[in-house]
Structures are given as C-alpha cells and as structure tokens.
Design an enzyme around this catalytic site. Structure first.
Site, mmCIF file in Angstrom:
data_model
loop_
_atom_site.group_PDB
_atom_site.id
_atom_site.type_symbol
_atom_site.label_atom_id
_atom_site.label_comp_id
_atom_site.label_asym_id
_atom_site.label_seq_id
_atom_site.Cartn_x
_atom_site.Cartn_y
_atom_site.Cartn_z
ATOM 1 N N GLU A 78 0.821 -1.216 0.000
ATOM 2 C CA GLU A 78 0.000 0.000 0.000
ATOM 3 C C GLU A 78 0.855 1.266 0.000
ATOM 4 O O GLU A 78 0.534 2.242 -0.665
ATOM 5 C CB GLU A 78 -0.949 0.009 1.208
ATOM 6 N N TYR A 161 -5.846 6.284 5.036
ATOM 7 C CA TYR A 161 -6.063 5.363 3.920
ATOM 8 C C TYR A 161 -5.311 4.049 4.122
ATOM 9 O O TYR A 161 -5.884 2.958 4.027
ATOM 10 C CB TYR A 161 -5.628 6.008 2.586
ATOM 11 N N ASP A 179 -8.882 6.092 -1.745
ATOM 12 C CA ASP A 179 -7.719 6.693 -2.423
ATOM 13 C C ASP A 179 -8.218 7.461 -3.656
ATOM 14 O O ASP A 179 -9.428 7.622 -3.847
ATOM 15 C CB ASP A 179 -6.682 5.618 -2.796
ATOM 16 N N CYS A 249 -24.780 4.106 -12.524
ATOM 17 C CA CYS A 249 -23.855 5.251 -12.528
ATOM 18 C C CYS A 249 -24.583 6.502 -13.023
ATOM 19 O O CYS A 249 -25.024 6.567 -14.178
ATOM 20 C CB CYS A 249 -22.654 4.944 -13.420
HETATM 21 FE FE1 SF4 Z 1 -16.925 5.042 -14.191
HETATM 22 FE FE2 SF4 Z 1 -18.222 4.779 -16.520
HETATM 23 FE FE3 SF4 Z 1 -18.399 2.924 -14.600
HETATM 24 FE FE4 SF4 Z 1 -19.573 5.260 -14.293
HETATM 25 S S1 SF4 Z 1 -20.062 3.758 -15.842
HETATM 26 S S2 SF4 Z 1 -18.370 4.174 -12.758
HETATM 27 S S3 SF4 Z 1 -18.123 6.620 -15.268
HETATM 28 S S4 SF4 Z 1 -16.566 3.476 -15.751
#
Ligand code: SF4
Length: 482
Positions: A78, A161, A179, A249
């Site tokens: 690490e 961390y 991190d 996401c």
């Molecule tokens: Fe990252 Fe794209 Fe995954 Fe979203 S969809 S976490 S932006 S790689």
C-alpha cells in the site's frame, strides 16, 4: 430511467425506507446510496472483481503466513502504491520482500540500504517511514495493531487510507479505504461536482464509501473499488461499456440522456440540472457549468492548483581516473530533510533567477566556490545538454556539464550536503540516487553527446558571452526527457 425519474423514485423509496420520515435531505440522497442500490452495487462489483482481478504479488501474500507477516506485506504494497503505478511497483515489491520479508528484517536494515532499494520509486520519504514503522513493530511493546485506528495511532507514517486498507484486507474490519481511484469512481457514480481536492468533499466521500462497503467482505470490496478505478473507471479514458456498476452510474446516465437530447435537436425537459442543487455541499457550485462534451470526465472536479514553479539547476558530472585506470564520478549526499532527502547526486545547484542569463558563468563560479576548482583546471569540459524532470510542484531543468579533474580539492559546505564520495559506473547503478540523476547520468552515453565529441569536442566559451540570444541558443536543450 431519466435522472428526474430517478430523483422521484429515490424520494419514494427513501420515504418507504425511512417509514415516512422527512425527505428534506433529498439533494444529498442523490450522492449517497439507498440500501437496495448499495446491495446491487456490491454484488455487481464483487462478482466482476472475482472474475477479473489482476494477479498481483501482494494479493497472494495478503492471505499467507502469520498475521504480522500479512500486515507487513499489505503495508509495504500500500505504501509503494501511493503515487506509483502498479506496473512499476511489482518489481520493487518483489525485490523488497525478498530482501526484507518481515518487519524485523526491515528494522535491521541501514537507512542507506532502504534508500538504495527505493531508488527510482519516487517520494523517497515513504521508504524511510516504512522503516520507522518496522522499528516500532519490532519493539514488541505494542503488539500487532489490529484495527485501522490502532494502526494509524501506533505506526509512524501510516495515515487513514493505509491503515484502513490494511485493517480491512487483513483483519476484515468494515472500514472504507478511499484513495484517488475510489474518489474518482464515487464522484462519477454519484455525480459529485464539488471540488474533490477539499477536505470537506473527501470527508463526505469517506462517509459514502463507509456506507457502501460490503459488510461481509470489506477487504475484497476495497480492493475491488481500487481495481475498478485503476482499470475501468480510469482518469482519462473510462471504459463505461465494460463497467460492472454502469447500470446505476449517474454520470453515465446523465451523459447518455444529454447525448440523446442533443441528437433529437431539442431540449429535453426531462433532464434537470442535477449538478447544481443550491445548498448541497457535494453538488457542482451553481455558478459553474458542466462541459457537456466531456461526459463522465466532468467528474471528479478539482480546484485550480498553483502551477508548478520552473527551476533551472546546473549539474557538474566530474570524473577522475583511478590508479588502475578506471573512471570514478564525484557525488554528494543531499540533506536528510526535504525533496530527495538523503539521496546521492552529482553536484547540483539551483541557478538564482538573476543569473539565468549566465548559467554558464554561474556553473564556473559554483565549481570555484563549492569545490575549490578553477574551471581552467578541468579538462575536456563539455556542456552535455539539459534534462527536464517534473516533480509534483517543480518543473526542473538540469543543465548538465561534464569535466575531468585530478581530485576535488575542498570539502563541501556541510550545510548543503551531508557527505561526498567517488563512485564507479557500476556502483552508480545500485546507488541511492533519484530518477532525475539517472536521466542526467544517461546524457553521458547519449548519441547527442557522442556527436559532440565527433564534432570537435566543443568547449564552453566562457569568456565570449556577448548577448542573451547567444546564450539562449547555447543552452538550447539537446536532449530533453520527461
Ligand atoms: Fe466510471 Fe463509466 Fe463505470 Fe460510471 S459507468 S463508474 S463513469 S466506468
């Protein structure tokens, strides 16, 4: 589902989950995870990691041997991985563990040996601190610290961390390890538009990560998050199509919605300005705007840093012939503290701004003042060229001179350097020197330097400096490296 739809859904689920309690923190909820979202995230991430994780030497060691050995092996990896790429670390890690497989072995090494082993990894204080931690562990008065809080408290140089990574991987403690990789993944996944370099934002991201962590497999989860950031959600070219958590996401979704809206050439009323919710400490500040063309790369956002300062130094590679006709080079040891502390270098002096137009004369003066050598006593003086090396806060240019001397006459001023020595080329290879000095030394063998020789061993015209343009062309870099 659109972002607006998500917000509505989150409001509804949040009400259900909190049994109808207040939803006034709905803005912040966008940046955090509902329990059902967290469950799905963990499952997708851990499945992906099981199938795709890289075979790295520290991962095998983390599950082998005694607890103390496991703490040691994870701690070393690490610390090495902070600021340094995995591919670079692998060879250093293997060499280090072969030489010092336990805390006790490392505690018994000399600081010089540690510096030599660390040579080329950068951020040299890390090696020194690792050894300090090893010495602390070897006292046997503290036992094995087996939580993140204890590790951080009892081992010098171990921060939040590193302590969390070790505690979660070795002891299974449910603590997040955040991190740069994790900050990037969560900033994108939860559309965190606040400046990610501030303490406030980082602390909030730690809280989000602590809530998100898998309670059954916290160590594996932390490793998986870092792996995702390192190989999929990368800084400049994220591979969203391969991402295991893409379905939830928010940066990805909002980018797709915007792309769709642009394609249909009309404003999509279903796309709210989710990044600019007034009063939310994690949203994009209302006065700032996203660059739509950047897509998910809008996150994480960083405040403007002061640009690195530019610095020019003259370096003298001075060599002499030994009695058995070998060549040795003169090196000096830097101070214990500060940049490149305790490393060996060729005599190297920062050129004051007012002397920048006469670096050549300055180089001569330095020879006289620091080494007691008049430049006319140096044979075959050459300007080898210049090397650019980028430190995090300094853009450093080394203007490199080479010359042959009989001997260094005077001792160096003790304030500037700790020690001096003559070393052979073979000794240089394993000496505790920085990457920058290796680049400098490489100029001796560079084709450019060879051609200088062929072209008549151009000598430095010290007394003929007439104007700045001549000096500028004289010092024009012949071999510039990054
Ligand atoms: Fe990252 Fe794209 Fe995954 Fe979203 S969809 S976490 S932006 S790689």
């Amino acid at each position: 589902m659109s972002i607006a739809g998500q917000v509505k859904k989150r409001k509804r689920i949040s009400k259900e989950e909190s049994d109808g309690s207040s939803t006034e923190k709905i803005n912040h909820l966008l940046h955090s995870y509902l329990e059902c979202e967290a469950v799905e995230f963990r499952k997708n991430l851990l499945e992906w990691f099981t199938k795709n994780k890289r075979d790295l030497p520290w991962r095998q060691r983390a599950v082998q041997g005694s607890l103390e050995e496991r703490v040691y092996s994870v701690l070393v990896s690490e610390v090495m991985l902070q600021q340094t790429q995995v591919n670079t670390v692998i060879a250093y890690y293997q060499k280090w563990m072969a030489q010092w497989p336990t805390f006790g072995d490392l505690a018994g090494a000399t600081p010089e040996q540690v510096n030599e082993m660390w040579s080329g990894l950068g951020y040299y204080a890390r090696g020194k601190r690792l050894q300090e931690a090893a010495k602390e562990m070897s006292k046997k008065t503290i036992g094995i610290p087996c939580s993140a809080a204890e590790l951080q408290k009892s081992l010098p140089g171990v921060g939040r961390y590193t302590a969390s990574a070790v505690a979660s991987i070795v002891f299974g403690e449910k603590v997040a390890a955040v991190d740069g990789n994790v900050i990037r993944v969560l900033s994108r996944h939860r559309v965190i538009g606040a400046d990610s370099s501030t303490n406030n934002t980082v602390n909030e991201i730690w809280k989000i990560a602590d809530d998100l962590i898998d309670p059954q497999e916290p160590g594996k989860f932390n490793e998986a998050m870092m792996e995702l950031g390192a190989v999929v959600c990368t800084p400049k070219a994220p591979k969203c199509s391969e991402c295991p958590v893409r379905s939830s996401c928010l940066a990805y979704k909002s980018t797709k919605v915007r792309e769709k809206a642009q394609l249909s050439l009309k404003c999509n009323p279903d796309v709210p300005d989710i990044e600019s919710v007034p009063g939310c400490s994690l949203c994009l500040p209302v006065e700032e705007q996203l660059d739509i063309s950047l897509g998910v790369l809008n996150y994480p956002r960083k405040g403007k840093k002061a640009p690195p300062r530019k610095q020019v130094s003259v370096v003298w590679i001075l060599q002499k012939c030994t009695s058995d006709d070998d060549v040795e080079y003169f090196m000096v040891k830097r101070p214990d503290k500060g940049l490149l502390g305790n490393l060996w270098e060729f005599p190297c002096h920062v050129v004051p701004p007012e002397r920048l137009t006469s670096k050549e004369v300055y180089a001569d003066d330095i020879l006289k003042e620091q080494h007691g050598i008049d430049v006319f006593e140096v044979q075959s003086t050459k300007l080898l060229g210049s090397v650019l090396h980028e430190f995090s806060h300094i853009h450093q240019t080394y203007v490199v001179f080479h010359g042959k001397v009989e001997e260094i006459k005077s001792l160096l001023t003790s304030e500037q350097y700790q020690a001096q020595q003559w070393i052979s080329k073979t000794q240089f290879e394993t000496a505790a020197v920085s990457t920058a000095m290796r680049k400098v030394f490489a100029l001796l063998d560079s084709p450019c330097h060879q051609s200088n020789k062929i072209l008549g061993k151009r000598r430095i015209e010290r007394k003929k400096i007439k104007n700045n343009s001549m000096i500028t062309s004289f010092f024009k870099p012949k071999n510039t490296e990054k």
